[in-house]
Design an enzyme around this catalytic site. Structure first.
Site, PDB file in Angstrom:
ATOM      1  N   GLU A 162     -11.288 -11.150  -5.350  1.00 30.57           N
ATOM      2  CA  GLU A 162      -9.447 -10.896  -4.863  1.00 30.57           C
ATOM      3  C   GLU A 162      -8.764 -12.016  -3.945  1.00 30.57           C
ATOM      4  O   GLU A 162      -7.792 -11.702  -3.453  1.00 30.57           O
ATOM      5  CB  GLU A 162      -9.028  -9.182  -3.943  1.00 30.57           C
ATOM      6  N   CYS A 194     -10.060  -2.955 -10.629  1.00 29.92           N
ATOM      7  CA  CYS A 194      -9.498  -2.138  -9.741  1.00 29.92           C
ATOM      8  C   CYS A 194      -7.504  -2.028  -9.125  1.00 29.92           C
ATOM      9  O   CYS A 194      -7.427  -1.163  -8.294  1.00 29.92           O
ATOM     10  CB  CYS A 194      -9.650  -1.570  -8.488  1.00 29.92           C
ATOM     11  N   ASP A 214      -4.540  -8.541  -4.819  1.00 27.57           N
ATOM     12  CA  ASP A 214      -4.424  -9.336  -3.169  1.00 27.57           C
ATOM     13  C   ASP A 214      -4.647 -11.089  -4.285  1.00 27.57           C
ATOM     14  O   ASP A 214      -4.387 -12.219  -3.843  1.00 27.57           O
ATOM     15  CB  ASP A 214      -6.052  -9.491  -2.888  1.00 27.57           C
ATOM     16  N   HIS A 221       0.865  -1.033  -0.057  1.00 28.54           N
ATOM     17  CA  HIS A 221       0.449  -0.033   0.271  1.00 28.54           C
ATOM     18  C   HIS A 221       0.712   1.410  -0.214  1.00 28.54           C
ATOM     19  O   HIS A 221       0.252   2.323  -0.636  1.00 28.54           O
ATOM     20  CB  HIS A 221      -0.849   0.066   1.107  1.00 28.54           C
TER      21      HIS A 221
HETATM   22  C1  PEP Z   1      -6.206  -5.184  -4.890  1.00 31.79           C
HETATM   23  O1  PEP Z   1      -6.367  -6.198  -4.173  1.00 31.79           O
HETATM   24  O2  PEP Z   1      -5.793  -5.538  -5.685  1.00 31.79           O
HETATM   25  C2  PEP Z   1      -7.462  -3.367  -4.375  1.00 31.79           C
HETATM   26  C3  PEP Z   1      -7.693  -3.400  -5.152  1.00 31.79           C
HETATM   27  O3  PEP Z   1      -7.238  -3.220  -3.429  1.00 31.79           O
HETATM   28  P1  PEP Z   1      -6.410  -2.890  -2.112  1.00 31.79           P
HETATM   29  O4  PEP Z   1      -5.143  -2.844  -2.757  1.00 31.79           O
HETATM   30  O5  PEP Z   1      -6.548  -1.917  -1.476  1.00 31.79           O
HETATM   31  O6  PEP Z   1      -6.073  -4.189  -0.908  1.00 31.79           O
HETATM   32 MG    MG Z   2      -7.326  -5.827  -1.729  1.00 32.28          MG
END
Ligand code: PEP
Ligand code: MG
Length: 584
Positions: free
Chosen positions: A438, A509, A462, A196
Site C-alpha cells: 500500500e 483489499c 493507501d 475509514h
Molecule cells: C488500504 O489501504 O487499501 C486498506 C485496505 O487498508 P485500510 O483501508 O484499512 O487503510
Molecule cells: Mg491501508
C-alpha cells in the site's frame, strides 16, 4: 427566507443506497432535537419555554463572565457579553417566535432553524472577523438547546425511531457504534471516499454522503432529507417531485439488491470457467455473519485496530484472543487474514496522542507504531498465534515500506513463537505470512518482497493516497483521488505480475476491489482474489459471472494503453454498463 426551502447539495457518495428520512443534527456534544413540530394551540407554551431557556442561558453566561473576569480581564469576558447581546437581540427573538407562531415549530426546532440561518449568513461574509462569529452562533444554539432539551437527549446507539444523521465529521468508531436499525443514512461536512468512516458506513450498508462542506449549517433537526449515496447528493426539504423521484430510485435499488441476493451462493466463476475468490473485509467478528450471507468465501482483511478504537482501555492479550476465536468460529473453516494493528492517521485519534503529529498519514502509523511499541505488538501476535490452531488463519503486516521492516516484524513473530513453545502453548508454526502493498516503495520492490512472504494484499486506498499525494480523507482533493490513474494501475499490474511469477498469493483489499467499475480490469490483470465490503460482493460477482477471462484480458490491455484516468474511467464505464446497466 421561507423555512422549508429545498436545497440540493453535492458531496462524495461513499456508501450506496437512496433513503429519505428525518434529520438529526449532531453538534459537538451530540444533541439531538427530539421533535420539529409542536401541536397546534401550544404556541404560547412553546414561547414560554423559549423564554425560560433564554433566561437560563443568560444566567449561565453571567456566571461564566464573572468567573472569567476574575482570572482573565477583558477579552474573554467580552465574548460572553457578545453572546448575551445576541440573546437579547429583538430581531433574533422575533424570528424565533415567528417560526413558532407561523410554522408551528417546537421551540427547539425554531431555535435551530434561526441560528443556522444566522450561521449561514456569517459564513458567507468575506470579513474574516465576522465569518468567524459563526462559532459564537453555534455556541448560543447549543446553550439554548441544552436548556430546552434538558435530560431528553437521545443516545444515537439507542434510538427509538428512524433518522438520518447530519454531522460535521464522524470518527470511524462513532460510525461503527451507530444503531443500524434506526440510522438510515448519514451526511457529513468533511471526509473522502476511502476515509475509514466511509468504509465502515459501506460495511454496515448505511447510505452515506460526505464532504458536503457545510451541511450542518443548512439542515435543522427534523428537516426531511434525501440521501442519495449512489450519486453523492443530499436534498434538504425536497419538493414533491424530488421526493417521488427518490422514492422510485430507492425502490429500484431494493429490486436490484433482491436480484443480486440470488447470486450469493453461486460460485464466482467466469463464463470460461475461470475461478475467482470473493472474500470480505471486516472490522468486527460480528460482521462475518452478514458477509457470509452475501456469499463471502473467506475474510481477506480483518482490521483488528477496531478492537482498540471501540474500547475504552487498551485491549489485553485475552481480549485479542477472544475476538479472533469468535471470528474463526463464525467462519467454520473458511480462511481469515488477520491484519496486525494499523493504528494511526485517521484510525487513532490524534487527540489521544501525547504529541499529535503534523502529518499523521506520513507519520508513526501502522507497522511503524507496532515496531516502536514491541510489548503492544507482541500482545497481539501472541493472541494471534494462540488462535492460529483454531482454523485457517493467516497473518498480514500493514504499510510495509522497507524489507527491514518486514524482517523485523517476522523476527518478533519468531520470538513470540519461541515463547509459546517454551510455554507448551500450541500454535501453527507455518502460518502463512503476508504483507499489504500500500506504499509505492513496496509496490516498486514487489519482486524482492515476494521472495520473503506467502502472499500480498494490495491496499489501494493507501496506495492511491501515497502515489498521487492525495489525502484520502480530505474532501477538498476528493476529485483527485482516483484508482484509475495510470500510475496506480501500472503499480497494481506489476505487483500482480511479481506475485504470479514467484507463485505467491495476491489479492486486492482496498475499496477498488468492491467497485464494479474496476472488476473487469482487475480480472484481466490476472487477479483471482478480491476482498471487499460484504455488500459489494453480489455486484462484483455478477460481473465476473457474466464475462470471460479472455474478454477481461482484452479490456485490461486496452486500459493499460491509456495515459489518463478520464479515458480509463470512460472506457470502463462503457464496458461495465453492458453488464450492469442498472448501476452505470
Ligand atoms: C488500504 O489501504 O487499501 C486498506 C485496505 O487498508 P485500510 O483501508 O484499512 O487503510
Ligand atoms: Mg491501508
Amino acid at each position: 427566507m421561507p423555512t422549508l426551502q429545498m436545497e440540493i447539495k453535492k458531496g462524495v457518495g461513499v456508501s450506496p443506497g437512496v433513503v429519505i428520512g428525518t434529520a438529526v443534527v449532531l453538534d459537538a456534544e451530540d444533541i439531538v432535537i427530539p421533535r420539529r413540530q409542536a401541536a397546534p394551540g401550544t404556541e404560547a407554551a412553546e414561547i414560554a419555554r423559549l423564554g425560560q431557556a433564554i433566561d437560563a442561558a443568560m444566567a449561565e453566561l453571567s456566571v461564566l463572565r464573572e468567573r472569567m473576569s476574575k482570572v482573565q480581564a477583558g477579552q474573554i469576558a467580552g465574548i460572553f457579553d457578545t453572546h448575551v447581546s445576541i440573546l437579547k437581540d429583538k430581531s433574533v427573538l422575533k424570528e424565533i417566535t415567528q417560526e413558532i407562531n407561523t410554522n408551528h415549530a417546537s421551540a427547539e426546532y425554531a431555535v435551530s432553524v434561526v441560528m443556522r440561518r444566522y450561521a449561514q449568513m456569517f459564513l458567507g461574509m468575506s470579513d474574516r472577523y465576522l465569518s468567524e462569529r459563526v462559532g459564537d452562533i453555534y455556541d448560543i444554539e447549543r446553550r439554548l438547546l441544552h436548556n430546552l432539551v434538558g435530560q431528553k437527549r437521545e443516545d444515537l446507539a439507542h434510538l427509538t425511531r428512524d433518522v438520518i444523521v447530519i454531522a460535521h465529521d464522524m470518527l470511524p468508531s462513532q460510525t461503527a457504534a451507530l444503531d443500524k436499525h434506526h440510522v438510515k443514512g448519514f451526511a457529513t461536512d468533511v471526509g473522502g471516499r476511502t476515509s475509514h468512516t466511509a468504509i465502515v458506513a459501506r460495511a454496515m450498508g448505511i447510505p452515506a454522503v460526505v464532504g458536503l462542506g457545510n451541511i450542518t449549517a443548512e439542515v435543522s433537526g427534523g428537516d426531511t432529507v434525501v440521501i442519495d449515496g449512489n450519486r453523492g447528493v443530499v436534498i434538504v426539504n425536497p419538493d414533491e417531485e424530488q421526493l417521488a423521484e427518490h422514492r422510485e430510485l430507492g425502490r429500484k435499488q431494493i429490486r436490484l439488491e433482491d436480484e443480486l441476493k440470488g447470486l450469493a451462493h453461486l460460485p464466482g466463476v467466469t463464463q470460461d470457467r475461470h475461478q475467482v475468490s470473493l472474500w470480505a473485509n471486516i472490522e468486527f467478528p460480528i460482521d462475518i455473519d452478514a458477509a457470509l450471507t452475501r456469499g463471502a468465501e473467506g475474510i481477506g482483511l480483518y482490521r483488528t485496530e477496531f478492537l482498540y478504537l471501540a474500547a475504552d482501555h487498551e485491549p489485553t492479550e485475552q481480549d485479542h484472543y477472544d475476538s479472533y476465536q469468535d471470528a474463526i468460529q463464525r467462519l467454520a473453516g473458511k480462511p481469515i487474514v488477520i491484519r496486525t494493528l494499523d493504528l494511526g492517521a485517521d484510525k487513532y485519534t490524534q487527540e489521544k496522542a501525547a504529541t499529535p503529529e503534523r502529518n499523521p498519514f506520513l507519520g508513526d502509523r501502522s507497522i511503524r507504531m507496532c515496531l516502536h511499541d514491541i510489548p503492544m505488538f507482541k500482545k497481539q501476535l501472541r493472541a494471534l498465534m494462540r488462535a492460529s490452531v483454531l482454523g485457517d488463519v493467516r497473518i498480514m503486516f500493514p504499510m510495509i515500506s522497507t524489507l527491514m521492516e518486514l524482517r523485523q516484524a517476522k523476527m518478533i513473530l519468531n520470538d513470540v513463537m519461541e515463547e509459546l513453545e517454551d510455554e507448551d502453548v500450541p500454535f501453527r508454526r507455518d502460518i502463512p505470512v503476508g504483507i499489504m502493498i500500500e506504499v509505492p516503495a513496496a509496490a516498486l520492490m514487489a519482486a524482492d518482497f515476494a521472495k520473503e512472504v506467502n502472499f500480498f494484499s494490495i491496499g489501494t486506498n493507501d496506495l492511491v493516497q501515497y502515489t498521487l499525494a492525495v489525502d484520502r480523507t480530505n474532501e477538498r482533493v476528493a476529485g483527485l483521488f482516483c484508482p484509475a490513474h495510470p500510475s496506480v494501475l501500472r503499480l497494481i499490474r506489476d505487483v500482480i505480475r511479481a506475485a504470479v511469477r514467484t507463485n505467491i498469493g495476491v489479492s486486492v483489499c482496498g475499496e477498488m476491489a468492491g467497485d464494479p467499475l474496476y472488476t473487469l480490469l482487475l480480472l484481466g490483470l490476472g487477479l483471482t482474489n478480491f476482498s471487499m465490503n460484504g455488500p459489494d460482493i453480489p455486484e462484483v460477482k455478477k460481473i465476473i459471472r457474466s464475462t470471460t477471462l479472455e474478454h477481461a484480458r482484452a479490456v485490461a490491455r486496452k486500459v493499460m494503453s491509456f495515459d489518463s484516468e478520464r479515458q480509463v474511467m470512460h472506457f470502463l464505464r462503457e464496458e461495465t454498463r453492458k453488464i450492469l446497466p442498472e448501476v452505470f
